[in-house]
Design a protein around this motif. Structure first.
Motif, short mmCIF file in Angstrom:
data_model
loop_
_atom_site.label_atom_id
_atom_site.label_comp_id
_atom_site.label_asym_id
_atom_site.label_seq_id
_atom_site.Cartn_x
_atom_site.Cartn_y
_atom_site.Cartn_z
N ARG A 33 0.82 -1.22 0.00
CA ARG A 33 0.00 0.00 0.00
C ARG A 33 0.85 1.26 0.00
O ARG A 33 0.40 2.31 -0.44
CB ARG A 33 -0.95 0.00 1.20
CG ARG A 33 -1.98 -1.11 1.19
CD ARG A 33 -2.73 -1.18 -0.13
NE ARG A 33 -3.63 -2.34 -0.18
CZ ARG A 33 -4.24 -2.75 -1.29
NH1 ARG A 33 -4.03 -2.12 -2.45
NH2 ARG A 33 -5.03 -3.79 -1.27
N SER A 100 -7.74 -9.47 -9.63
CA SER A 100 -7.03 -10.49 -8.87
C SER A 100 -6.19 -9.83 -7.80
O SER A 100 -5.88 -8.65 -7.87
CB SER A 100 -6.11 -11.29 -9.79
OG SER A 100 -5.10 -10.46 -10.29
N VAL A 107 -9.54 -13.44 -5.64
CA VAL A 107 -10.23 -13.00 -4.43
C VAL A 107 -11.34 -14.01 -4.18
O VAL A 107 -12.33 -14.03 -4.87
CB VAL A 107 -10.81 -11.60 -4.62
CG1 VAL A 107 -11.51 -11.15 -3.35
CG2 VAL A 107 -9.72 -10.62 -5.00
N VAL A 146 -10.11 -3.28 2.43
CA VAL A 146 -9.64 -4.05 1.27
C VAL A 146 -8.78 -5.23 1.73
O VAL A 146 -9.02 -6.37 1.34
CB VAL A 146 -8.85 -3.16 0.28
CG1 VAL A 146 -8.40 -3.99 -0.92
CG2 VAL A 146 -9.70 -1.97 -0.18
N ASP A 147 -7.80 -4.94 2.58
CA ASP A 147 -6.87 -5.99 2.99
C ASP A 147 -7.36 -6.79 4.19
O ASP A 147 -6.80 -7.83 4.52
CB ASP A 147 -5.50 -5.40 3.29
CG ASP A 147 -4.89 -4.75 2.04
OD1 ASP A 147 -5.22 -5.20 0.94
OD2 ASP A 147 -4.12 -3.80 2.18
N ALA B 52 -14.75 -5.29 -2.41
CA ALA B 52 -14.61 -6.14 -3.59
C ALA B 52 -13.29 -5.89 -4.32
O ALA B 52 -12.96 -6.62 -5.26
CB ALA B 52 -15.78 -5.91 -4.53
N LEU B 53 -12.54 -4.86 -3.90
CA LEU B 53 -11.25 -4.59 -4.54
C LEU B 53 -10.25 -5.67 -4.14
O LEU B 53 -10.39 -6.28 -3.08
CB LEU B 53 -10.74 -3.21 -4.13
CG LEU B 53 -11.61 -2.03 -4.59
CD1 LEU B 53 -11.12 -0.73 -3.96
CD2 LEU B 53 -11.60 -1.91 -6.11
N PRO B 54 -9.24 -5.90 -4.98
CA PRO B 54 -8.30 -6.99 -4.66
C PRO B 54 -7.43 -6.68 -3.45
O PRO B 54 -6.78 -5.63 -3.41
CB PRO B 54 -7.44 -7.09 -5.92
CG PRO B 54 -7.59 -5.79 -6.61
CD PRO B 54 -8.94 -5.26 -6.27
N PRO B 55 -7.41 -7.56 -2.46
CA PRO B 55 -6.56 -7.33 -1.28
C PRO B 55 -5.09 -7.63 -1.59
O PRO B 55 -4.78 -8.32 -2.56
CB PRO B 55 -7.10 -8.33 -0.26
CG PRO B 55 -7.65 -9.43 -1.07
CD PRO B 55 -8.17 -8.82 -2.35
#
Lengths: 192, 145
Positions: A33, A100, A107, A146-147, B52-55
């Motif tokens: 990030r 992806s 995901v 997100v993570d 829904a964004l890629p981690p």
């Protein structure tokens, strides 16, 4: 994990490997990030744990191991950022097109009816709105939503108190919602 | 309830259910405030899009590569007197001690080497004899013979 760290600090190579295995996900997410590049994030992970292995003996409080290793990672990542002189944020454009995970993993743990209904256009707008957030808010939002990092992990990763992480997250979500509302109002459309 | 605490409650409710009393207050506010109701809809839908964004997931094999690279290095002193001292003194004190102890020791050695200081009274006549008369008067005043 604390015990693994303590044993690693005493020179136990096996414990070091197990400690690395348990903690490198957070370090990778943080580096990714900050740098916005998978290759750079992988290099940061390697450099961070090399430094960690050499200097674990200087860690006085093993319960603070995650904050310590993330602090090392932040310095390594920022050094790398300076050396390449690029902007310190992830390419948000990549988020709209690449579905992806950075590691090439699909995901696979988040499908929901709401997510299935999200169109590519809607996602692009959300990413655009995220790009307008303050960086300190966006970073917390991405690490959490997100993570999927826990509050304490984010606090360790960024070197902040948990309360600050919470307040930044609430502000980030509220700001994102207000920006989306403004965008939809201007465009005369419903949310994604 | 005002809008600002309602926004915080909305965010917290995304992480898990609120206590009943708080949920009731939030629901009441959302009924009475169309602006917050619209914001709440945007927050939920924006949140779903963000999730829904890629981690950032570390690629397979990264841990093994990092471990192998790290273990090629020798760890820096973990045991012995350094580790013991590290536990006793904070870094700042160790730095101060490391800086001042050698300086004090050198000063002491220099003072011993110079021998005892002569503390006998100044012989005005001797001093005056090596000075010009005008300078002697200025330095020694009326004591100049």
């Amino acid at each position: 994990v604390v015990d693994l760290c303590r044993r690693a600090a005493a020179g136990d190579r096996q414990a070091f490997g197990a400690w690395l295995e348990r903690t490198h996900g957070v370090v990778f997410a943080l580096a990714f990030r900050i740098l916005g590049s998978q290759a750079d994030a992988e290099d940061v992970v390697q450099d961070t744990y090399t430094l960690a292995w050499r200097n674990l003996g200087s860690l006085r409080d093993p319960t603070a191991h995650l904050g310590w290793v993330c602090s090392v990672a932040r310095h390594v990542a920022i050094d790398r950022l300076r050396s390449r002189s690029r902007h310190p944020t992830q390419s948000l454009d990549a988020m709209t097109t690449d579905t992806s995970a950075p590691g090439g993993q699909p995901v696979d743990d988040r499908p929901s009816a709401e997510e299935v209904a999200i169109t590519a256009q809607g996602r692009a707008r959300v990413v655009e709105a995220m790009g307008r957030l303050k960086e300190k808010h966006r970073l917390v939002l991405v690490l959490r939503d997100v993570d999927g990092l826990a509050y304490q992990e984010i606090a360790d990763a960024l070197g902040l108190p948990v309360g600050t992480v919470e307040s930044r997250l609430h502000r980030a979500r509220a700001a994102l919602a207000l920006k989306l509302k403004t965008m939809f109002k201007h465009q005369g459309e419903a949310p994604p | 309830m005002r809008c600002a605490p309602a926004l915080e409650m909305m965010s917290r409710s995304l992480d898990g259910p609120l206590p009943d009393a708080e949920q009731a207050r939030l629901d009441g506010h959302l009924r009475d405030c169309p602006g917050c109701a619209e914001t709440w809809r945007c927050m939920r839908e924006g949140w779903a899009a963000v999730r829904a964004l890629p981690p950032a997931v570390p690629p397979p094999g990264l841990a093994a590569r990092a471990r192998a690279a790290a273990l090629q290095q020798a760890p820096v002193a973990r045991e012995g007197p350094e580790g013991f001292l590290a536990g006793l003194f904070p870094v700042a004190w160790r730095f101060a001690v490391a800086s001042w102890v050698p300086a004090l020791a050198l000063g002491l050695v220099a003072a011993l080497a110079a021998g005892p200081v002569d503390s006998s009274p100044v012989d005005v006549a001797v001093v005056a004899s090596v000075l010009r008369p005008d300078v002697g008067r200025m330095v020694l005043g009326g004591a100049v013979p």
